[in-house]
Enzyme design. Structure first.
Site, PDB file in Angstrom:
ATOM      1  N   LEU A   1     -12.627  14.663  -6.265  1.00 42.03           N
ATOM      2  CA  LEU A   1     -12.330  13.845  -5.255  1.00 42.03           C
ATOM      3  C   LEU A   1     -12.862  12.444  -5.347  1.00 42.03           C
ATOM      4  O   LEU A   1     -14.075  12.565  -5.723  1.00 42.03           O
ATOM      5  CB  LEU A   1     -12.960  14.454  -3.949  1.00 42.03           C
ATOM      6  CG  LEU A   1     -12.687  13.884  -2.616  1.00 42.03           C
ATOM      7  CD1 LEU A   1     -11.473  13.977  -2.276  1.00 42.03           C
ATOM      8  CD2 LEU A   1     -13.568  14.426  -1.699  1.00 42.03           C
ATOM      9  N   ASP A   2     -12.208  11.445  -5.281  1.00 39.93           N
ATOM     10  CA  ASP A   2     -12.608   9.924  -5.566  1.00 39.93           C
ATOM     11  C   ASP A   2     -13.221   9.647  -6.743  1.00 39.93           C
ATOM     12  O   ASP A   2     -13.897   8.677  -6.886  1.00 39.93           O
ATOM     13  CB  ASP A   2     -13.462   9.739  -4.305  1.00 39.93           C
ATOM     14  CG  ASP A   2     -12.766   9.801  -2.842  1.00 39.93           C
ATOM     15  OD1 ASP A   2     -11.569   9.779  -2.935  1.00 39.93           O
ATOM     16  OD2 ASP A   2     -13.575  10.175  -1.900  1.00 39.93           O
TER      17      ASP A   2
END
Lengths: 286, 286, 286, 286
Positions: A228-229
Site C-alpha cells: 500500500l502506497d
C-alpha cells in the site's frame, strides 16, 4: 512535419560503449530524424535508459521494417525496448469515488488536448460521478463495493478488459486494489495519494499531517503495487500550510497538489517518459 | 521611534469573549502603541494565542510597572505570558560537527544583523570548526564525544551554563541529545534535520530518500525532544530532485533547504514568533 | 574512474540527420565512455546543442589526438565546439561593493568544493570586503570608483588580465560595466540582478517592487551585455512576499534569491552547462 | 456555531492608540466572539487595516443595531468600514473568450463549495463557452464584440446590471474594458493576466517571455483599472520553465499559474480579505 510519422523509442539495458553509436547510426542510416533525445545511466547499477522522439519517412522504410531491423541491435545489447507511433493512443479508464476534483481536472485537460490519450470510460463506486462522465459523453459504470468487495473487483476487471484498457487512473478512488490486480496490471495503474510519501501512508493523511504539525503538505502520484502506497513514485507536489489551517483548509490546499501531481504524472506516463527501475522511476520530463 | 522602548508581548490562554478587549484597553490606557498584532484561536482546543509588537513610553509607565499591572489581567484570564524588551538579546550557543554550511550561514546572517541575538560561543566535536568561530571572534570549545559520550555531554552542559545560554542551535550537530538535557532545555534546543519529517527519521536521510525514489527532498527545523526527530516542527523547506541526482547531488541540493529552514526557524524563535502547543507550533511569521 | 580523464564536450551547429551518429561513433571508436548526455534542437532555428560528460582512456588515444581527430567531424558539420578536461579549472575573479552576502556565499561554496573553479582574487570598491578575502586566503584588490570611474575600470581590467581570468562574477558589484569591457569579456561576466527581470531594470529594484505592490520578488543571474540588465538570462529565483513586508524585509528575503540564483548560475557556467543562443541560453542543468 | 450569525468586519482608517481597544471593547460588550483577527499598519502612511471574522448573538443584539451602534466608533476614528453577514452571498458574473480553463476551473471550485458566492451568469464572446454554463445550469449570454465594440460593451453593462452583480471575473476575457466601465465597477472587476506583472504587459505575454528567454513564467490576478494591466495586484503565481519549452509548452504550464492565481485571488476577494490602498492591496490571507 507529418505527426502521423512521429515515433517514441524507449530503451533500457546494461550500459556499454558503442550503444548510443549503434542506435544513432541505425536511425541515421534509415533517415530517421531525432526530435528530442534523453539518456541516463544509473551509476549504481550501470543500467542505461534512453528515450527518443523521432520522425521516420515511410517512403524510406516502413514502420514494420524499422521494428524488425531494430530487433538485431536490441538483441545484441539485451535491450528492453519499444517503438510507439504517436498516432496510436493509449486507452485510459478513470476510477473515482466521492471526490470529483481529480476526475474533472483530468477530463478537462483531456478535452483541451493536453493529455494525449483516449479516455474510454469512467468507473465509480458513487453514482454522483455519472454526471461528469455524461458531460464529456463518456460511458459510465457504477460498481457497488459495499455489498461484496470481491465481486466488485471481478466486475471492475471485466469492465477494464472490455475496453482493452492500457492505463487505469485512480483519481481519488478509495478502494484498495487486490494483489492479483496489481500484478496483472503492473505499471499500468496510476494512483494519487494525498500526502508526500513516504509520510502519512494509508487512511486520512491530512488528519495525520494535522496531528504531526507539519508546515508542508503534499501529494504523490505513483504506480500501484501490492504494498500500500509504496509503489514507484512518478511525481510529487507540495503546498505550504500554517497553524491556522484546519484539516478542512489542508484538504482544500492539498487538492491543488493532488490535481497537479496526478496530471503531470499521467502525462509523463502517456508520453512514455516514465521508465521503471526496481521501485524507482526514471522520468524524462519535458 | 526609540527601539529601546520596543516590546514583544506573547500570550496563550483559554479563549474567552473580552480577552482582546481587556488587553488592548490596558495597552491604550498606558499609551502603548501596537506596531504589529497577531491572534490565533485553535478551534479544536479553544486555546487563544497572541503576539504584539509594541512601543511603550517610559515617561507614561515604567517597564516594571507595565509588567506588574499586566499581572492582574494575566491572572484573570489564566494566561501564560511574557513581555520582552527588544533590547535584551537572546544568548545563543551554536553546536556543529563536521559539516560547516549551517554554522557559517548562521554566523554570516548574524554578522549582517539579520538575527537579533548575541552568539556567545561555538561548540563542536570536530576541531575544523574552530576556524569559523575565529573569523567571527567568538569563543570556541572543542568537546570530544568519541571516548566518553556521557562525560562529553556533562562538559557540554557546563559550557552551555557558563554562558547563561538561552538558545542552543544544533547546526548539523550529529550527537543525539540525552533525555535529561532535552527536558532541562525544553523548547530551547533547535535542530535542523535533513529530511521533510516525518519522512526519513534517524540516520542518513538522503540515502533513505535515494532508496525510496522520492521526487522532493527537504529539511525540517524543530525543537529537540526525547523522541528522536519527533519534536514540534518550526519550519520546513523542500527542493525538487530527479532520477539523475545521486546521493551526493541530493546532499548538495538539501544543504540549501537546511540553511534556509534553520535560518527562518531560528529567526522566528528569536523574535518570539513561535508558541508551542502540545507537539505543534503556532508561528506568527512575518 | 580516474577523474583526470574526464572531459566535457559541447557542440552547437545546424541540425542534420547523422550528427549524433557521427559523434557517438567517433567516441565509441576511440573507446570514450559517455557518462552524461544532453541534446536540444531549437525548433525555431533548427539549431542543435549537445553536451557530453565523458571519460577517455589515454592508453587508447591522447587528449591531443582526440581533439585533432574530432576537428574533421566538427568542420563537416560546421560545429562550434570545445572539449574541456575536468582537471583544468576555470579562473574566477569575484567583484563586490558593499553587500557581502553573495560574496561570502560563493566563497563558502567554493571552500566546500561545490564550485569547480579556482578563485584567484577578490576585487571591491569598498574596503570592508578585504576581511572576507583574507578569511579564504585570497588576494584582495581595492579599486576606488569615486574619483575617476574611467581610470578605475582601466585598473580593473588590468587586475582581471593579470590573473588570466576566465570568469568575472559581479557578486552585487554596483558599478555599470562599460561597453568595451562587455564586448571584450563577452559571456564571461556573470551578474546577479536583484529583481525577476525584465521587471524592475536598473537601480533600487526592491523599491520599485514595493511601489508596484507585487506579491513575488526575485533575482536574475545573467551574462552582462552593453544593454543594462538585458543580457542572456542564466537562472532566476523568486520568493513570496506580502503587504506586511517593508522594503527592508524585501531586501532580506531577496538576498536568499540572489544567493541561490547566482550560485546555481555560476555552477552551470563553470560546468559548461550554459550555451548561449542569441540573447537566450540553453541550460543543460543537472 | 450557527453560521448564519457569522460576520466579517473590515476597517481601514488612520492609525491611533486606542483604536483596537475601542473596537474590541464594543464587540465584547455586545457579546460578539472573535473567530479570526488580522491587523496591519502601513508604516509609510500610518494607515490601519483590520479584518475580523466574528459571531454575534441575535438574542443579545440585532444585526441592525450592531451596525447602528458601530457607526459612532467608525465616525470617531474616521473609518472606512463594513460589516458583512456571511449568509449574504456575493453575486458573480464570469466573462470568458475562447480559452475555457479558467472558466471551468472556477465553475468547478464553486460547485465544490470552495468559493463562497452565487455565480449568476456566464458571458462570452465565443459561443463554445455556452456548453460549460449549461453543465452548471447557469444562464449564458453571448455578446458579439466583432461588429460593434461600443454596442457590445453597452450590452455587457446591461447584463451585468440585470443580475445586480457584485463581482465581475475576467476569466481570460480578451477584450479591453473601457475606462468608463473600469470607473463604474472600481475594485469589482478581477482579471487574470498571463504574466508575472509588471513584466510582459499587453498582448501575447508568453511570446514576449519566450523572446526574452526568462526561466520563470507566471500569472497575475489584479483589479482592472483604466491603465492596462496596471491595477492593484491581488495574487501572483509562477512556474519554472527551460530552454526546451516552446511557446506552446509555456502556454500549457502557464495555465496552471493562471488557474491558481485567479482562484486564490477571487477567494480572497469574496471573503473580504482584500483591502485596496492606493494601487496596492493588503491581503489578509488564510
Amino acid at each position: 512535419m507529418n505527426l502521423d510519422n512521429k515515433l517514441t523509442l524507449t530503451i533500457s539495458c546494461p550500459d556499454r560503449v558503442g550503444l548510443v553509436a549503434a542506435v544513432s547510426q541505425f536511425l541515421a542510416k534509415n533517415n530517421v530524424s531525432i526530435l528530442d533525445a534523453n539518456h541516463h545511466t544509473d551509476s549504481e547499477t550501470q543500467w542505461f535508459f534512453m528515450r527518443h522522439e523521432m520522425l521516420f519517412d515511410p517512403e524510406v522504410i516502413s514502420f514494420e521494417d524499422l521494428n524488425k531491423e531494430f530487433t538485431f541491435i536490441a538483441e545484441h545489447f539485451q535491450m528492453k525496448w519499444a517503438i510507439t507511433p504517436k498516432k496510436i493512443k493509449n486507452k485510459v479508464v478513470l476510477l473515482a469515488s466521492k471526490e470529483s476534483h481529480c476526475l474533472t481536472d483530468i477530463l478537462h485537460r483531456w478535452h483541451e488536448q493536453e493529455l494525449d490519450c483516449e479516455i474510454v470510460a469512467v468507473i465509480a463506486n458513487h453514482k454522483e460521478m455519472e454526471k461528469f462522465a455524461n458531460w464529456y459523453q463518456l460511458p459510465f459504470h457504477h460498481i457497488d463495493f459495499k455489498t461484496d468487495k470481491s465481486a466488485a473487483f471481478t466486475q471492475l476487471e471485466q469492465v477494464i478488459e472490455q475496453y482493452n484498457t492500457d492505463t487505469i487512473v485512480l483519481a481519488r478512488f478509495m478502494q484498495i486494489f487486490p494483489d492479483a490486480l496489481c500484478q496483472k496490471f503492473k505499471h499500468q495503474v496510476i494512483n494519487i495519494h494525498h500526502s508526500f510519501l513516504p509520510s502519512f501512508v494509508g487512511a486520512k493523511p491530512y488528519h495525520q499531517a494535522y496531528e504531526r504539525g507539519v508546515k508542508l503538505i503534499g501529494a504523490t502520484c505513483h504506480y500501484v503495487t501490492a504494498d500500500l502506497d509504496a509503489g514507484p513514485i512518478i511525481e510529487q507536489e507540495i503546498s505550504r500550510i500554517s497553524h491556522s489551517d484546519s484539516v478542512q483548509d489542508m484538504v482544500r490546499k492539498g487538492k491543488e497538489c493532488e490535481k497537479s501531481a496526478l496530471a503531470r504524472g499521467l502525462r509523463y506516463h502517456l508520453e512514455h517518459r516514465v521508465m521503471v527501475q526496481g521501485n524507482k522511476t526514471v522520468i524524462f520530463a519535458d
